[in-house]
Scaffold this motif. Structure first.
Motif, PDB file in Angstrom:
ATOM      1  N   TYR A 640       0.335  -0.558  -0.270  1.00 20.90           N
ATOM      2  CA  TYR A 640       0.010  -0.097   0.278  1.00 20.90           C
ATOM      3  C   TYR A 640       1.002   1.316   0.070  1.00 20.90           C
ATOM      4  CZ  TYR A 640      -3.717   3.841   1.141  1.00 20.90           C
ATOM      5  OH  TYR A 640      -4.319   4.909   1.221  1.00 20.90           O
ATOM      6  N   LYS A 641       1.998   1.230   0.896  1.00 24.14           N
ATOM      7  CA  LYS A 641       3.111   2.410   1.072  1.00 24.14           C
ATOM      8  C   LYS A 641       3.324   2.082  -0.618  1.00 24.14           C
ATOM      9  CE  LYS A 641       4.514   2.138   5.822  1.00 24.14           C
ATOM     10  NZ  LYS A 641       5.450   1.728   6.549  1.00 24.14           N
ATOM     11  N   GLU A 642       3.512   1.081  -0.764  1.00 22.52           N
ATOM     12  CA  GLU A 642       4.421   2.024  -2.770  1.00 22.52           C
ATOM     13  C   GLU A 642       4.191   2.167  -3.441  1.00 22.52           C
ATOM     14  OE1 GLU A 642       7.634   1.575  -3.488  1.00 22.52           O
ATOM     15  OE2 GLU A 642       8.750   0.355  -1.426  1.00 22.52           O
ATOM     16  N   ILE A 643       1.835   2.234  -3.565  1.00 23.74           N
ATOM     17  CA  ILE A 643       0.543   2.063  -4.432  1.00 23.74           C
ATOM     18  C   ILE A 643       0.998   3.528  -4.231  1.00 23.74           C
ATOM     19  CG2 ILE A 643      -1.520   2.184  -4.629  1.00 23.74           C
ATOM     20  CD1 ILE A 643      -1.044  -0.487  -4.648  1.00 23.74           C
ATOM     21  N   PHE A 695      -0.050  -1.527 -10.359  1.00 27.48           N
ATOM     22  CA  PHE A 695      -0.288  -2.067  -8.970  1.00 27.48           C
ATOM     23  C   PHE A 695       1.304  -2.788  -8.829  1.00 27.48           C
ATOM     24  CE2 PHE A 695      -4.826  -1.866  -8.644  1.00 27.48           C
ATOM     25  CZ  PHE A 695      -5.021  -0.719  -8.391  1.00 27.48           C
ATOM     26  N   ALA A 696       0.995  -3.616 -10.295  1.00 19.69           N
ATOM     27  CA  ALA A 696       2.218  -5.167 -10.036  1.00 19.69           C
ATOM     28  C   ALA A 696       2.961  -4.347 -10.079  1.00 19.69           C
ATOM     29  CB  ALA A 696       2.185  -5.339 -11.915  1.00 19.69           C
ATOM     30  N   LYS A 697       3.978  -2.764 -10.861  1.00 18.82           N
ATOM     31  CA  LYS A 697       5.408  -2.444 -10.505  1.00 18.82           C
ATOM     32  C   LYS A 697       5.371  -2.441  -8.834  1.00 18.82           C
ATOM     33  CE  LYS A 697       8.101   1.267 -11.840  1.00 18.82           C
ATOM     34  NZ  LYS A 697       8.926   1.484 -10.780  1.00 18.82           N
ATOM     35  N   SER A 698       4.413  -1.677  -8.309  1.00 21.55           N
ATOM     36  CA  SER A 698       4.022  -1.318  -6.920  1.00 21.55           C
ATOM     37  C   SER A 698       4.136  -2.844  -6.095  1.00 21.55           C
ATOM     38  CB  SER A 698       2.870  -0.162  -6.744  1.00 21.55           C
ATOM     39  OG  SER A 698       3.509   0.850  -7.161  1.00 21.55           O
ATOM     40  N   GLN A 704      10.925  -6.400  -3.356  1.00 21.02           N
ATOM     41  CA  GLN A 704      12.218  -6.150  -3.180  1.00 21.02           C
ATOM     42  C   GLN A 704      12.878  -5.509  -2.126  1.00 21.02           C
ATOM     43  OE1 GLN A 704      13.369  -3.550  -6.509  1.00 21.02           O
ATOM     44  NE2 GLN A 704      15.046  -4.743  -7.119  1.00 21.02           N
ATOM     45  N   ASN A 705      12.056  -4.952  -1.570  1.00 20.07           N
ATOM     46  CA  ASN A 705      12.798  -3.527  -0.569  1.00 20.07           C
ATOM     47  C   ASN A 705      12.381  -4.178   0.127  1.00 20.07           C
ATOM     48  OD1 ASN A 705      13.264  -1.109  -1.646  1.00 20.07           O
ATOM     49  ND2 ASN A 705      11.233  -0.696  -1.410  1.00 20.07           N
ATOM     50  N   LEU A 706      11.613  -5.923   0.656  1.00 16.22           N
ATOM     51  CA  LEU A 706      11.577  -6.130   1.614  1.00 16.22           C
ATOM     52  C   LEU A 706      12.293  -7.201   2.086  1.00 16.22           C
ATOM     53  CD1 LEU A 706       7.661  -6.666   2.125  1.00 16.22           C
ATOM     54  CD2 LEU A 706       9.004  -5.358   3.801  1.00 16.22           C
ATOM     55  N   GLU A 707      13.040  -7.774   0.387  1.00 14.11           N
ATOM     56  CA  GLU A 707      14.127  -8.636   0.898  1.00 14.11           C
ATOM     57  C   GLU A 707      15.171  -7.875   0.700  1.00 14.11           C
ATOM     58  OE1 GLU A 707      15.611 -12.296  -2.902  1.00 14.11           O
ATOM     59  OE2 GLU A 707      13.813 -10.680  -3.194  1.00 14.11           O
ATOM     60  N   GLU A 708      15.450  -6.833   0.453  1.00 18.22           N
ATOM     61  CA  GLU A 708      16.865  -6.152   0.369  1.00 18.22           C
ATOM     62  C   GLU A 708      17.287  -5.968   1.744  1.00 18.22           C
ATOM     63  OE1 GLU A 708      16.287  -2.114  -1.270  1.00 18.22           O
ATOM     64  OE2 GLU A 708      16.756  -3.474  -3.537  1.00 18.22           O
ATOM     65  N   LYS A 709      15.886  -5.572   2.522  1.00 18.52           N
ATOM     66  CA  LYS A 709      15.885  -5.718   4.285  1.00 18.52           C
ATOM     67  C   LYS A 709      15.922  -6.820   5.088  1.00 18.52           C
ATOM     68  CE  LYS A 709      13.536  -0.637   4.278  1.00 18.52           C
ATOM     69  NZ  LYS A 709      12.567  -0.373   5.177  1.00 18.52           N
ATOM     70  N   TYR A 710      15.533  -7.775   4.549  1.00 14.58           N
ATOM     71  CA  TYR A 710      14.978  -8.934   5.374  1.00 14.58           C
ATOM     72  C   TYR A 710      15.378 -10.292   5.145  1.00 14.58           C
ATOM     73  CZ  TYR A 710      12.049  -5.362   7.725  1.00 14.58           C
ATOM     74  OH  TYR A 710      11.638  -4.105   8.774  1.00 14.58           O
ATOM     75  N   GLY A 711      15.620 -10.819   3.605  1.00 17.59           N
ATOM     76  CA  GLY A 711      16.159 -11.433   3.419  1.00 17.59           C
ATOM     77  C   GLY A 711      14.666 -12.197   2.228  1.00 17.59           C
ATOM     78  N   ALA A 712      15.702 -13.611   1.675  1.00 19.45           N
ATOM     79  CA  ALA A 712      14.458 -13.578   1.739  1.00 19.45           C
ATOM     80  C   ALA A 712      13.014 -14.140   2.324  1.00 19.45           C
ATOM     81  CB  ALA A 712      14.736 -15.406   0.970  1.00 19.45           C
ATOM     82  N   LEU A 713      11.870 -14.731   1.179  1.00 18.43           N
ATOM     83  CA  LEU A 713      10.006 -14.444   2.034  1.00 18.43           C
ATOM     84  C   LEU A 713      10.065 -15.425   2.804  1.00 18.43           C
ATOM     85  CD1 LEU A 713       6.878 -14.109  -0.385  1.00 18.43           C
ATOM     86  CD2 LEU A 713       6.906 -14.935   2.062  1.00 18.43           C
ATOM     87  N   ASP A 714      10.241 -15.624   4.160  1.00 16.04           N
ATOM     88  CA  ASP A 714       9.851 -16.331   4.619  1.00 16.04           C
ATOM     89  C   ASP A 714       9.625 -16.258   5.972  1.00 16.04           C
ATOM     90  OD1 ASP A 714      11.900 -15.422   6.162  1.00 16.04           O
ATOM     91  OD2 ASP A 714      13.227 -16.925   5.651  1.00 16.04           O
ATOM     92  N   GLU A 715       9.767 -16.489   7.264  1.00 15.94           N
ATOM     93  CA  GLU A 715       9.368 -16.049   8.760  1.00 15.94           C
ATOM     94  C   GLU A 715       9.701 -14.814   9.326  1.00 15.94           C
ATOM     95  OE1 GLU A 715       9.750 -18.812   8.065  1.00 15.94           O
ATOM     96  OE2 GLU A 715       8.330 -19.889   8.468  1.00 15.94           O
ATOM     97  N   THR A 716      10.900 -14.445   8.879  1.00 17.42           N
ATOM     98  CA  THR A 716      11.667 -13.175   8.740  1.00 17.42           C
ATOM     99  C   THR A 716      10.536 -11.596   8.519  1.00 17.42           C
ATOM    100  OG1 THR A 716      13.240 -13.146   6.837  1.00 17.42           O
ATOM    101  CG2 THR A 716      14.606 -14.200   9.069  1.00 17.42           C
ATOM    102  N   TRP A 717      10.050 -12.076   7.547  1.00 17.62           N
ATOM    103  CA  TRP A 717       9.326 -11.388   7.211  1.00 17.62           C
ATOM    104  C   TRP A 717       7.331 -10.706   8.005  1.00 17.62           C
ATOM    105  CZ3 TRP A 717       8.398 -10.515   1.392  1.00 17.62           C
ATOM    106  CH2 TRP A 717       9.837 -10.409   0.445  1.00 17.62           C
ATOM    107  N   ALA A 718       7.617 -11.945   9.503  1.00 15.00           N
ATOM    108  CA  ALA A 718       7.157 -11.399   9.705  1.00 15.00           C
ATOM    109  C   ALA A 718       6.355 -10.173  10.772  1.00 15.00           C
ATOM    110  CB  ALA A 718       6.921 -12.633  11.149  1.00 15.00           C
ATOM    111  N   TRP A 719       4.708 -10.056  10.878  1.00 17.66           N
ATOM    112  CA  TRP A 719       4.398  -8.271  11.167  1.00 17.66           C
ATOM    113  C   TRP A 719       5.553  -8.020  12.267  1.00 17.66           C
ATOM    114  CZ3 TRP A 719       3.433  -4.101   9.342  1.00 17.66           C
ATOM    115  CH2 TRP A 719       2.623  -3.112   9.843  1.00 17.66           C
ATOM    116  N   GLY A 720       5.579  -9.317  13.509  1.00 24.21           N
ATOM    117  CA  GLY A 720       5.992  -8.692  14.675  1.00 24.21           C
ATOM    118  C   GLY A 720       7.382  -8.023  14.585  1.00 24.21           C
ATOM    119  N   THR A 721       8.085  -9.437  13.532  1.00 25.93           N
ATOM    120  CA  THR A 721       9.772  -9.069  13.568  1.00 25.93           C
ATOM    121  C   THR A 721       9.912  -8.246  13.195  1.00 25.93           C
ATOM    122  OG1 THR A 721       9.866 -12.079  13.842  1.00 25.93           O
ATOM    123  CG2 THR A 721      11.470 -10.367  13.014  1.00 25.93           C
ATOM    124  N   VAL A 722       9.217  -7.541  12.155  1.00 23.10           N
ATOM    125  CA  VAL A 722      10.089  -6.525  11.172  1.00 23.10           C
ATOM    126  C   VAL A 722       9.038  -5.063  11.619  1.00 23.10           C
ATOM    127  CG1 VAL A 722       8.939  -4.681   9.208  1.00 23.10           C
ATOM    128  CG2 VAL A 722       9.199  -7.330   8.981  1.00 23.10           C
TER     129      VAL A 722
END
Length: 827
Positions: A640-643, A695-698, A704-722
């Motif tokens: 949503y922020k990117e959009i 929508f798609a680009k956002s 991509q931003n999340l991957e740069e900050k937290y690595g590959a898409l997995d539990e490290t992306w969990a809301w409470g961890t982030v």
């Protein structure tokens, strides 16, 4: 030999001097580490069960203060003077440094204790008229014998405690910053209430709106910044009749939606005006509150139940102080503001009440035209009016005294002239240059009387009488009593304005732009016992468009309020626990509104990669709840922020051009119902529309931003961890902050926890013959980091628990095992 002896003596003297002198931010280590007077003296035993008795001058009778197992004081006095004396005494015992620090902050006196680095902030506070507002409030309050008594009694109590302190007993922060507490004055209590007014004034973005109007014109401004939201669930239920005739016979809400008349040349003056962090910055979502009350028809108890959770800065010590105040005229329990008398949110044997911020437009900026550089005169209606000057003396620790001249017009203070606050401070760039601030908080008021009366109220009539005294910050006062009444009133001093008055910077050359009067207090919006069986607020619009007065053009988004009402409407046989669980609700109405559309449109884009499609699958199966373990919540938030940035950033420059984005309600309307809008741009992917492409680009950029900050898409992306958080110390002393913890909720959910703010007090009260109440702080009762009661409630707060509040009534045998110690004050 003599030389060695002399050298040793010299070194000892030098070392003693250095160890007892504050160097920069380092405390005087000799005093700080002393086993007799240093920080060791601030450690408290794990168990405090010893009863104590103190002789104090000035009280009229014996006062008893009972401490329960949460170290909450329950004060029992025989008269009002002693009651508020004891409140001041016992609050100072637990929170003296917090009281002192916040008062210095509000009045612009921090440089006295921390040095030159605080001078810009001190000048800023003084140019905002904080002391002016406090002085006027105090003068008005002192005309009232009751308010005078409680303010003076409270100050006497604080000073009685300070008088018995030795340097060894000073709270830790005094030792760290190497200064001593000073006598408390009634003006200090007024300053703390004005500080709350500044915090809850929300923000105004007249500069941003003026720049948008200049750049994009009236048609676009009206279209993207409408004066009433597309989606709203107002505090006063839609269709509620208004049982009064509006003053002047004017239905302002039905006027044509145009800005207040403003000569074109005045707009050209706006280009050098910058934003104000406190009062003119971007509106911060989530810094609000929730409250609601249900009638007996929805409760399992046969009586109303009331809940309140004000969302404010989360700090240690906690922003609130729990207390029970019992005298011959009152018996009230709840939370107070450390440094001010009375219970601010709470209950007694008959009623309960709570507050949320209204967010009405109660401050305006007026561009001033001076006669010359001396600024002795300014232009109004072709006449030169004289300014008044206030010379502010700022004492600076280990530095030269600073003098600052603040110019006042009939509107209020000129926040910044051409001379900056400080060449090294961004405050010089963040407040309007040459503009006067008109603010309700500058007006004379007697706000404390409202809480004095609420503390003693027995019914709905008493509640309504109490509200008459209240001015600022405007609050949604929710109410319930044991006679099966519930009500809510957005209440305060609301200026009587024409439509859109204050949406843009006003030209001070014309008196027609001045405030003419106030909306009569008895015509402030209110509703009692609505047929739906509940009342509620969450900082959304107070009224629908039938209300005959203008309050503001924009409020908090409807999300929290709508979700509250959605759940309360379905509620049956509710208990206190039902309302506790509602306070913890983490569901996103924004996701309910737009996620299906975002996903369905984006899934049609063939160029999506595997990560994009994996994220869309997670979002498809998401329950729209911001739980700590949710990966989808993190993805949705970032998407949503990117959009939003993709839509608006190139048109509304927040930094160099000082603009703001259209609000979320308008953005949602665009996303859902305007698929061919020009705001999506012209970029296409193959045959796909600009909307699908954006929508798609956002989504891709978000991942991509999340991957740069937290690595590959997995539990490290969990809301409470982030979103790992901690409750910071009031002065940002790192070692005195809380442990880190993951969070549920977001600024857009009922459980509105953000980086530095959240539910600062959760309370639920079951009314009845004898009330039963529950509450929790994100901290504890003590301001001493050496006490287990500094943050003993934090873990329970994180887990969503509430502690049953002990409410003593004076009956025999009620001093049960929850009372662990007692202090007796005698004369």
């Amino acid at each position: 030999m003599k030389l060695k002896a002399a050298l040793a003596i010299f070194l000892c003297i030098g070392l003693a001097f250095v160890l007892n002198k504050k160097i920069g931010d380092i405390p005087p280590l000799g005093k700080f580490l002393s086993p007799f007077d240093g920080f060791w003296k601030n450690a408290e035993p794990l168990s405090q069960t010893e009863n104590q008795s103190f002789f104090v001058k000035g009280i009229k009778d014996t006062i008893e203060i009972f401490y329960d197992d949460q170290r909450i004081p329950h004060i029992s006095a025989r008269n009002d003077y002693d009651l508020y004396f004891a409140q001041g005494y016992i609050t100072a015992k637990d929170r003296l440094w917090q009281m002192d620090f916040q008062t210095r902050y509000a009045s612009g006196r921090l440089a006295e204790v921390v040095g030159a680095k605080a001078v810009p902030l001190d000048r800023y506070q003084r140019r905002m008229g904080m002391m002016l507002g406090a002085e006027r409030m105090l003068a008005e309050s002192m005309k009232d014998p009751i308010s005078k008594l409680i303010l003076e009694a409270y100050a006497d109590g604080v000073n009685a405690y300070i008088a018995d302190l030795s340097p060894a007993d000073y709270p830790l922060e005094f030792k760290l910053l190497d200064y001593a507490p000073e006598p408390w004055q009634p003006i200090n209590s007024a300053l703390l209430l004005k500080l709350m007014s500044a915090t809850l004034a929300g923000s105004t973005d007249e500069l941003h709106m003026t720049n948008i109007l200049k750049t994009h014109g009236k048609e676009i401004t009206d279209n993207l910044f409408p004066n009433y939201p597309f989606r709203e669930d107002p505090i006063i239920p839609q269709g509620t009749p208004w049982p009064f005739k509006a003053v002047h016979g004017t239905n302002i809400a039905n006027k044509i939606q145009t800005p207040v008349e403003q000569p074109k040349e005045s707009l050209s003056l706006m280009k050098f005006i910058d934003q104000n962090n406190l009062l003119a910055g971007n509106k911060e979502e989530g810094l609000g509150s929730n409250n609601w009350a249900i009638s007996s028809q929805k409760s399992s108890t046969g009586y109303p139940i009331l809940a309140n959770d004000p969302h404010l800065s989360l700090t240690l010590p906690s922003i609130w102080y729990q207390v029970q105040l019992q005298s011959s005229t009152s018996n009230t329990c709840g939370v107070s503001i450390p440094g001010a008398p009375c219970v601010i949110i709470g209950f007694n044997q008959h009623i309960a009440w709570g507050v949320t911020n209204v967010g009405s437009d109660v401050l305006d900026w007026y561009q001033i035209t001076f006669k010359d550089k001396k600024k002795d005169f300014y232009l109004v209606d072709d006449e030169w009016k004289k300014t008044t000057k206030r010379i502010e003396k700022i004492n600076v620790r280990s530095g030269a005294t600073v003098f600052d001249t603040v110019y006042y017009t009939h509107h209020g203070p000129i926040s910044v002239t051409e001379e900056p606050l400080n060449s090294e401070s961004n405050l010089a760039n963040n407040i309007p240059t040459g503009a006067a601030l008109k603010w309700v908080a500058h007006l004379p008021s007697n706000d404390l009387r409202t809480f004095y009366e609420l503390n003693r109220a027995k019914n709905y009539g008493d509640y309504r009488k109490a509200l008459v005294f209240f001015t600022a910050p405007a609050q949604n006062f929710i109410f319930a009593d044991n006679q099966d009444n519930i009500a809510i009133t957005p209440n305060g001093y609301f200026p009587l304005k024409s439509f859109e008055h204050g949406k843009f910077i006003l030209d001070g050359k014309y008196s027609k732009n001045d405030w003419s009067d106030r909306i009569p207090a008895e015509q402030n919006p209110s509703v009692k016992n609505p047929s739906r069986g509940f009342v509620s607020s969450a900082n959304q619009s107070p009224v629908d468009q039938s209300y005959p007065y203008y309050l503001n053009w924009e409020y908090a988004p409807y999300d929290r309020g709508h979700r509250i009402n959605e759940r309360l409407a379905k509620l049956e046989h509710a208990t206190a626990d039902s309302l506790r669980l509602l306070q913890l609700d983490n569901r996103s109405i924004l996701a309910d509104d737009i996620l299906d559309t975002l996903v369905s449109v984006t899934e049609g884009v063939q160029e999506l990669n595997d990560i994009d499609r994996k994220a869309l699958a997670l979002l498809r199966n998401w329950d729209h709840c911001y739980e700590a373990t949710s990966i989808a919540a993190t993805i949705f938030e970032q998407w949503y922020k990117e959009i939003e940035n993709a839509l608006w950033s190139k048109w509304f420059d927040k930094k160099s051009a000082k603009m703001r984005y259209p609000n979320r309600d308008r953005t949602v309307e665009l996303l859902l119902n305007e698929p061919n809008s020009i705001w999506y741009g012209k970029e296409k992917t193959g045959t796909l529309s600009p909307r699908a492409t954006l929508f798609a680009k956002s989504l891709h950029d978000a991942l991509q931003n999340l991957e740069e900050k937290y690595g590959a898409l997995d539990e490290t992306w969990a809301w409470g961890t982030v979103n790992e958080r901690r409750v910071l110390h009031l002065a940002s002393i790192k070692g005195l902050a809380s442990f880190k913890f993951p969070v549920n909720g977001s600024g857009r959910t009922i459980n509105a926890i953000k980086e530095k703010s959240g539910p600062s007090w959760r309370m639920v009260v079951e009314l009845g013959h004898r009330p039963k109440a529950y509450g929790i702080l994100p901290g504890g009762s003590s301001g001493n980091p050496g006490s287990i009661y500094y943050d003993n409630q934090l873990k329970a707060w994180l887990q969503g628990e509430l502690k049953e509040l002990l409410f003593l009534t004076g009956e025999k045998n009620e001093l049960q095992n929850r009372i662990v110690s007692k202090i007796t004050l005698t004369n």
